[in-house]
Design a protein around this motif. Structure first.
Motif, PDB file in Angstrom:
ATOM      1  N   ILE A  49      35.844  44.794  40.615  1.00  0.00           N
ATOM      2  CA  ILE A  49      36.872  44.133  39.832  1.00  0.00           C
ATOM      3  C   ILE A  49      37.991  45.121  39.569  1.00  0.00           C
ATOM      4  N   CYS A  50      39.225  44.613  39.480  1.00  0.00           N
ATOM      5  CA  CYS A  50      40.323  45.506  39.146  1.00  0.00           C
ATOM      6  C   CYS A  50      41.391  44.739  38.372  1.00  0.00           C
ATOM      7  N   ILE A  51      42.245  45.495  37.699  1.00  0.00           N
ATOM      8  CA  ILE A  51      43.352  44.909  36.956  1.00  0.00           C
ATOM      9  C   ILE A  51      44.627  45.624  37.352  1.00  0.00           C
ATOM     10  N   THR A  61      35.286  40.649  43.159  1.00  0.00           N
ATOM     11  CA  THR A  61      34.486  40.208  44.277  1.00  0.00           C
ATOM     12  C   THR A  61      33.705  38.963  43.879  1.00  0.00           C
ATOM     13  N   ASN A  62      33.391  38.133  44.850  1.00  0.00           N
ATOM     14  CA  ASN A  62      32.705  36.860  44.561  1.00  0.00           C
ATOM     15  C   ASN A  62      31.366  37.063  43.865  1.00  0.00           C
ATOM     16  N   ALA A  63      30.732  38.191  44.098  1.00  0.00           N
ATOM     17  CA  ALA A  63      29.402  38.432  43.524  1.00  0.00           C
ATOM     18  C   ALA A  63      29.424  38.483  41.996  1.00  0.00           C
ATOM     19  N   VAL A  64      30.590  38.749  41.408  1.00  0.00           N
ATOM     20  CA  VAL A  64      30.665  38.864  39.947  1.00  0.00           C
ATOM     21  C   VAL A  64      31.542  37.781  39.334  1.00  0.00           C
ATOM     22  N   LYS A  65      32.019  36.888  40.138  1.00  0.00           N
ATOM     23  CA  LYS A  65      32.903  35.814  39.660  1.00  0.00           C
ATOM     24  C   LYS A  65      32.240  35.011  38.554  1.00  0.00           C
ATOM     25  N   GLY A  66      32.968  34.840  37.466  1.00  0.00           N
ATOM     26  CA  GLY A  66      32.462  34.060  36.347  1.00  0.00           C
ATOM     27  C   GLY A  66      31.517  34.823  35.432  1.00  0.00           C
ATOM     28  N   ARG A  67      31.176  36.050  35.803  1.00  0.00           N
ATOM     29  CA  ARG A  67      30.242  36.837  34.991  1.00  0.00           C
ATOM     30  C   ARG A  67      30.873  38.109  34.440  1.00  0.00           C
ATOM     31  N   TYR A  80      37.884  48.118  29.717  1.00  0.00           N
ATOM     32  CA  TYR A  80      36.521  47.645  29.528  1.00  0.00           C
ATOM     33  C   TYR A  80      36.072  46.775  30.703  1.00  0.00           C
ATOM     34  N   LEU A  81      34.789  46.817  30.945  1.00  0.00           N
ATOM     35  CA  LEU A  81      34.152  45.893  31.880  1.00  0.00           C
ATOM     36  C   LEU A  81      33.077  45.150  31.109  1.00  0.00           C
ATOM     37  N   GLN A  82      33.320  43.879  30.858  1.00  0.00           N
ATOM     38  CA  GLN A  82      32.329  43.035  30.195  1.00  0.00           C
ATOM     39  C   GLN A  82      31.483  42.367  31.267  1.00  0.00           C
ATOM     40  N   MET A  83      30.189  42.596  31.195  1.00  0.00           N
ATOM     41  CA  MET A  83      29.270  42.055  32.191  1.00  0.00           C
ATOM     42  C   MET A  83      28.282  41.114  31.514  1.00  0.00           C
TER      43      MET A  83
END
Length: 116
Positions: A49-51, A61-67, A80-83
Motif C-alpha cells: 500500500i502507498c500514499i 495490492t488486491n491482497a489487502v483491499k478492504g482490509r 500509519y498502516l491500519q490492518m
C-alpha cells in the motif's frame, strides 16, 4: 536524509487488527510518497500500500483491499498502516518506505505474525 522507524508489530490472532506506525525524522514526510512493503517467510519483498504526496491518493495490492488502510499524521510526521481482518498470509516483516526521486529511504522493519 530521512530516518524511518516502524513500530506496532506483534502477534495477533486471525481476524484481529494491528496498527503499524512509521515515525520519520530528518525531514517531513509531506515531501515523500510513503509506502508499506512486506516480506513474508521465503517470499520476495512486495509493496502492499502507498500514499501519494502529490494528490493524497492511496494505492494497494488486491491482497489487502478492504482490509488495510494507510494514513498520514502530518502533525507528528508519521504514517500509519491500519490492518484489519488479518489472515495468516499477512505474516511478514513490514517495512516503511519514503520515496521522492532520487531519494529512497527504508526503515528497519517490524514483525507481524498472524497465528492462533
Amino acid at each position: 536524509q530521512v530516518q524511518l522507524v516502524e513500530s506496532g508489530g506483534g502477534l495477533v490472532q486471525p481476524g484481529g487488527s494491528l496498527r503499524l506506525s512509521c515515525q520519520a525524522s530528518g525531514s517531513t514526510l509531506n515531501y515523500y510518497q510513503v509506502a508499506w512493503f512486506r516480506q513474508g517467510p521465503g517470499k520476495e519483498r512486495e509493496e502492499v500500500i502507498c500514499i501519494s504526496h502529490l494528490d493524497g491518493n492511496t494505492y494497494y495490492t488486491n491482497a489487502v483491499k478492504g482490509r488495510f488502510t494507510i494514513s498520514r499524521d502530518t502533525a507528528n510526521n508519521r504514517v500509519y498502516l491500519q490492518m484489519n481482518s488479518l489472515i495468516p498470509e499477512d505474516t511478514a516483516v513490514y517495512y516503511c518506505n519514503a520515496k521522492a526521486s532520487p531519494y529512497d529511504y527504508w526503515g528497519q522493519g517490524t514483525q507481524v505474525t498472524v497465528s492462533s
